[in-house]
Design an enzyme around this catalytic site. Structure first.
Site, short mmCIF file in Angstrom:
data_model
loop_
_atom_site.label_atom_id
_atom_site.label_comp_id
_atom_site.label_asym_id
_atom_site.label_seq_id
_atom_site.Cartn_x
_atom_site.Cartn_y
_atom_site.Cartn_z
N VAL A 116 0.80 -1.22 0.00
CA VAL A 116 0.00 0.00 0.00
C VAL A 116 0.84 1.27 0.00
CG1 VAL A 116 -1.96 -1.10 1.12
CG2 VAL A 116 -0.19 -0.06 2.53
N HIS A 117 2.13 1.15 0.16
CA HIS A 117 2.98 2.34 0.21
C HIS A 117 3.71 2.50 -1.12
CE1 HIS A 117 6.03 5.17 1.89
NE2 HIS A 117 4.97 5.57 2.56
N TYR A 118 3.12 3.29 -1.99
CA TYR A 118 3.62 3.51 -3.35
C TYR A 118 3.72 2.18 -4.11
CZ TYR A 118 4.73 8.06 -1.44
OH TYR A 118 4.65 9.26 -0.83
#
Length: 92
Positions: A56-58
């Site tokens: 979910v982080h980049y």
């Protein structure tokens, strides 16, 4: 404050779990390479692609979120206090 100059380490995950109160999934240390109680510590975290935050982080360019980098540094830092006599397992 009395200082202790004896370098300790390496300290593995089993001893880290006994020394500080962070537990999975919020324990970000794998090993303490060395620590001089009351003075300094060097730690290590091996990140793998399947860490819970990467998807979910980049999504197109996964990286370690800043709060995890800072928390990992903090967990390493507090080992300088928790390795002092009488501090093992205390809340920080």
């Amino acid at each position: 404050m009395k200082t202790f100059n004896k370098e300790l380490g390496p300290i593995g995950i089993v001893e880290i779990l006994k020394t500080q109160q962070n537990k999975n999934p919020l324990l970000f240390l794998d090993k303490i390479l060395s620590v001089i109680p009351g003075k300094s510590a060097k730690g290590m975290k091996n990140f793998t692609y399947n860490e819970w935050f990467f998807p979910v982080h980049y999504e197109d360019d996964p990286n370690v979120p800043g709060f995890i980098q800072v928390e990992t540094l903090v967990q390493t830092f507090i080992m300088t206090f928790l390795t002092l006599p009488g501090n093992k397992g205390k809340k920080t």
